[in-house]
Design an enzyme around this catalytic site. Structure first.
Site, PDB file in Angstrom:
ATOM      1  N   GLU A  91     -31.122  -4.923   8.698  1.00 38.43           N
ATOM      2  CA  GLU A  91     -29.892  -4.469   8.027  1.00 38.43           C
ATOM      3  C   GLU A  91     -29.973  -3.560   6.708  1.00 38.43           C
ATOM      4  O   GLU A  91     -29.403  -2.713   6.470  1.00 38.43           O
ATOM      5  CB  GLU A  91     -28.944  -5.597   7.756  1.00 38.43           C
ATOM      6  CG  GLU A  91     -28.103  -6.164   9.144  1.00 38.43           C
ATOM      7  CD  GLU A  91     -27.230  -5.267   9.697  1.00 38.43           C
ATOM      8  OE1 GLU A  91     -26.779  -4.353   8.996  1.00 38.43           O
ATOM      9  OE2 GLU A  91     -26.734  -5.638  10.712  1.00 38.43           O
ATOM     10  N   SER A  92     -30.927  -4.197   5.840  1.00 44.40           N
ATOM     11  CA  SER A  92     -30.872  -3.677   4.251  1.00 44.40           C
ATOM     12  C   SER A  92     -32.202  -3.769   3.894  1.00 44.40           C
ATOM     13  O   SER A  92     -32.492  -3.208   2.763  1.00 44.40           O
ATOM     14  CB  SER A  92     -30.025  -4.622   3.628  1.00 44.40           C
ATOM     15  OG  SER A  92     -30.345  -6.030   3.304  1.00 44.40           O
TER      16      SER A  92
END
Length: 244
Positions: free
Chosen positions: A82-83
């Site tokens: 995700e990040s």
């Protein structure tokens, strides 16, 4: 020259047939590999296993994963996808923080779990979304809800985390979105890497299998283009498509 072109044409046809056969075989093997890898992943999604202390935010990840009974390595794998463990990450879709949570999802989970109660007056702000502990807590609770919804199927829960449960319900499985398919594979590949769990009956990860399949496909297209070039040369010799 004519004889050389005819020989190239015949060899090219043989190569084309072989590439088609290999492409089809790799496709079947790829599908079987997906099923084995996903089944193994699902079976271990509930096994309580902490992430190594070298992983960023390991303490928070381990604590919140244990609270909901999820493998902490799954949470870490999701955060990586995700990040890339960037706490102030923000997507173009308006998702924030380590686990890329939208304000709507944050509000829903926060109302149910009261994660932010007593921390600040009024509604949650960007500082809440970017807070590592709060973000991991909300994201883990949301993933846990999705797991319950899909009866413990972690693959479907991950697909719903990315595309939304509405899309998974609509298609009765992983939605046919390139982003969601790639995302699900990436999280699972990350999990195998973090957990050091051996890939079942395979020397390739899901992404590697897909890349091999695509490579054979591009070779197939290149061979067709080469045959078209040879056919053009033969046509010039015969002024006809009859080359006998």
């Amino acid at each position: 020259m004519r004889r050389r072109l005819l020989m190239t044409w015949r060899v090219g046809l043989i190569i084309l047939v072989l590439e088609l056969a290999i492409y089809t075989l790799i496709g079947y093997l790829n599908l079987g590999n997906h099923n084995l890898v996903w089944e193994t992943f699902n079976e271990n999604a509930y096994t309580i296993a902490d992430v190594d202390s070298k992983i960023p935010y390991a303490q928070n990840i381990n604590r919140h994963a244990r609270q909901v009974g999820i493998n902490a390595q799954v949470i870490a794998s999701l955060i990586q996808a995700e990040s890339s463990f960037q706490p102030r990450a923000q997507s173009t879709a308006g998702a924030y923080g380590l686990m890329q949570i939208t304000p709507g999802t944050w509000q829903q989970i926060n109302q149910e779990s009261k994660v932010c109660v007593g921390r600040h007056p009024g509604e949650c702000s960007l500082e809440c979304y970017y807070n590592e502990e709060l973000n991991i807590s909300i994201g883990t609770l949301y993933l846990s809800q999705l797991l319950n919804k899909y009866q413990g199927n972690m693959v479907l829960a991950l697909a719903a985390y990315n595309a939304g449960p509405g899309a998974v319900d609509k298609y009765g499985g992983i939605p046919p979105y390139e982003e969601t398919i790639t995302y699900t594979k990436r999280v699972i590949d990350n999990w195998y890497e973090l957990s050091h769990y051996p890939l079942p009956s395979s020397i390739f990860s899901l992404t590697q299998w897909e890349n091999v399949h695509k490579l054979i496909g591009w070779c197939f297209i290149a061979t067709i283009l080469g045959l078209l070039w040879v056919a053009r040369g033969l046509y010039r010799y015969h002024h006809s498509w009859r080359w006998g």
